[in-house]
Design an enzyme around this catalytic site. Structure first.
Site, PDB file in Angstrom:
ATOM      1  N   LYS A   1     -13.614 -12.176   7.729  1.00 47.92           N
ATOM      2  CA  LYS A   1     -14.585 -11.114   8.004  1.00 47.92           C
ATOM      3  C   LYS A   1     -15.952 -11.550   7.491  1.00 47.92           C
ATOM      4  CE  LYS A   1     -11.127  -7.720   7.120  1.00 47.92           C
ATOM      5  NZ  LYS A   1     -10.742  -7.066   5.876  1.00 47.92           N
TER       6      LYS A   1
ATOM      7  N   GLY B   1     -12.290  -4.480   1.195  1.00 50.89           N
ATOM      8  CA  GLY B   1     -13.701  -4.137   1.322  1.00 50.89           C
ATOM      9  C   GLY B   1     -14.145  -3.168   0.233  1.00 50.89           C
TER      10      GLY B   1
ATOM     11  N   ARG C   1       0.812  -1.215   0.000  1.00 51.26           N
ATOM     12  CA  ARG C   1       0.000   0.000   0.000  1.00 51.26           C
ATOM     13  C   ARG C   1       0.844   1.263   0.000  1.00 51.26           C
ATOM     14  NH1 ARG C   1      -5.083  -1.795   3.894  1.00 51.26           N
ATOM     15  NH2 ARG C   1      -6.338  -2.585   2.161  1.00 51.26           N
TER      16      ARG C   1
ATOM     17  N   GLY D   1      -6.127  -7.283   2.168  1.00 52.01           N
ATOM     18  CA  GLY D   1      -4.796  -7.181   2.754  1.00 52.01           C
ATOM     19  C   GLY D   1      -4.136  -8.527   2.982  1.00 52.01           C
TER      20      GLY D   1
END
Ligand code: ADP
Ligand code: MG
Length: 393
Positions: A196, A372, A37, A349
């Site tokens: 998640k 997301g 990133r 990630g």
């Protein structure tokens, strides 16, 4: 969708540009793990510096929930940014200091130390707006959040006649992911995994409207298997989401979307690299065991499901890839994607960390920095950080 980019920013020589970045990198024991990133911000940061701007870089890191968490200070990440930019970077230890030092690149402290960030608070956004002559959003990983630095701040900037545009990373993500949204080469297959579960269950429902097949592994699979009456032992399950699962599976059935779930899993009594493992049926996991990776039959079946794909979107590892005994499923799926002729996009990630570690990152056409965000974008939702830079001319 067309968005305003750095091309629409105008002259920024000598100006101070607020650069919303995504420096939300994985930290392991205080050390920056995967710096994808940070590297992804470089084209925009360099271009702005070359155009003579001074940068106020701001990002969140982790989930400090509105208070100062020492381990989540941005200074360490700012040091990595300095290496990538080959220039000095001054990290501040306050989110909204009274004055900024007169340096070319300053990094504000973790935005989420201030409760105003996640609350999309206008007063907080106003304090940030004080620092800047123009605003650039290059934090693709956060464009789906209606947070102050993503939503209220650019709104204030525009309202006061200052520019608010997207950076090069956001521009590239929108153009590449836009291809999957508008006219994906078919069959279009989505692979979902990871932990998640709640976040991603909603995505399954909307993706069934767009894809031709769904491949589901990771912890998420157990909520689906359990909802269908399977015995998943001590595996991670969110029992309060069974209704959503039933609805999503019903939509998939109506639309003729194939849903591939694990048939066998690698199970162990604990998430521990030295725990004894055994391969068990995915819908008959013994009470005392947790499913921690997809099993060999599932690996073969998933590989087959991907054969002939036109596009593949992958988000979320197939197992606890951090521990070698549970890493093979993720590695095998990554290899299958890399070997495929399909247009391949991976996001998330942990998914990126997994493929980078295994040297398979180069096998993908696009590595999205937004987990997301990329999923919500592909659901066709209007994301706050993109809506504000949308070109309505
Ligand atoms: P991403 O960051 O790629 O979006 P997530 O954050 O959703 O992915 O999930 C990644 C995490 O999911 C990893 O830490 C991995 O260990 C965990 N995980 C994957 N499969 C399982 C499983 N079966 N049980 C428990 N955790 C799992
Ligand atoms: Mg993750």
């Amino acid at each position: 969708m067309t968005i305003r980019t750095l091309d629409a920013l105008g002259d920024v020589a000598g100006a101070r540009v607020f650069l919303r970045a995504d420096l939300n990198v994985p930290l392991r024991d205080g050390v920056v793990g995967d710096d994808t990133r940070v590297a992804a911000l470089v084209p925009t940061a360099r271009e702005l510096l070359e155009r003579g701007a001074r940068l106020v870089v701001a990002s969140h890191l982790g989930r400090p929930k509105g208070t100062v968490v020492e381990d989540l200070r941005l200074a360490r990440v700012a040091a990595v940014l300095a290496e990538h930019l080959e220039t000095s970077v001054t990290a501040l230890d306050e989110v909204t200091p009274d004055t900024l030092p007169d340096e070319r690149v300053v990094v504000l402290e973790n935005l989420r130390f201030d409760p105003g960030e996640e609350a999309n608070d206008v007063a907080f956004a106003g304090a940030l707006a004080e620092y800047a002559d123009a605003y650039v959003d290059d934090a693709f990983g956060a464009v789906h959040r209606a947070h102050a630095s993503v939503a209220a701040l650019p709104e204030l900037m525009l309202a006061s006649g200052r520019a608010a545009v997207a950076g090069r990373l956001v521009e590239r993500e929108v153009s590449v992911l836009g291809r999957l949204l508008v006219d994906p080469p078919r069959p279009f297959i989505a692979i979902l995994g990871g932990a998640k579960v709640s976040d991603k269950l909603g995505v399954i429902a909307s993706l069934t409207e767009r894809v031709d097949a769904l491949v589901i592994g990771g912890a998420m699979a157990f909520t689906l298997i359990a909802a269908e009456g399977g015995k998943v032992g001590a595996s991670l399950v969110e029992a309060d989401r069974f209704d959503d699962v039933h609805r999503a599976l019903a939509t998939a059935r109506e639309r003729g979307v194939a849903v591939h779930l694990p048939t066998d899993v690698v199970a162990a009594p604990a998430i521990d690299a030295s725990a004894p493992t055994e391969v068990v049926p995915a819908d008959a996991v013994p009470e005392s065991l947790m499913g921690l990776d997809i099993g060999p039959s599932t690996i073969a079946a998933f590989g087959e499901a991907l054969t002939g794909a036109g596009s593949i979107l992958w988000n979320g590892p197939m197992g606890v890839f951090e521990l070698e005994p549970f890493a093979e499923g993720t590695r095998a799926v990554a290899r299958a994607c890399a070997a495929s002729d399909a247009f391949t996009v991976v996001g998330g990630g942990d998914s990126l960390a997994a493929i980078t570690r295994d040297g398979l990152a180069g096998g993908f056409d696009h590595r999205s920095t937004g987990g997301g965000a990329s999923l919500e974008f592909l659901e066709g939702r209007r994301l706050p950080g993109l809506a504000i830079v949308e070109d309505d001319a």
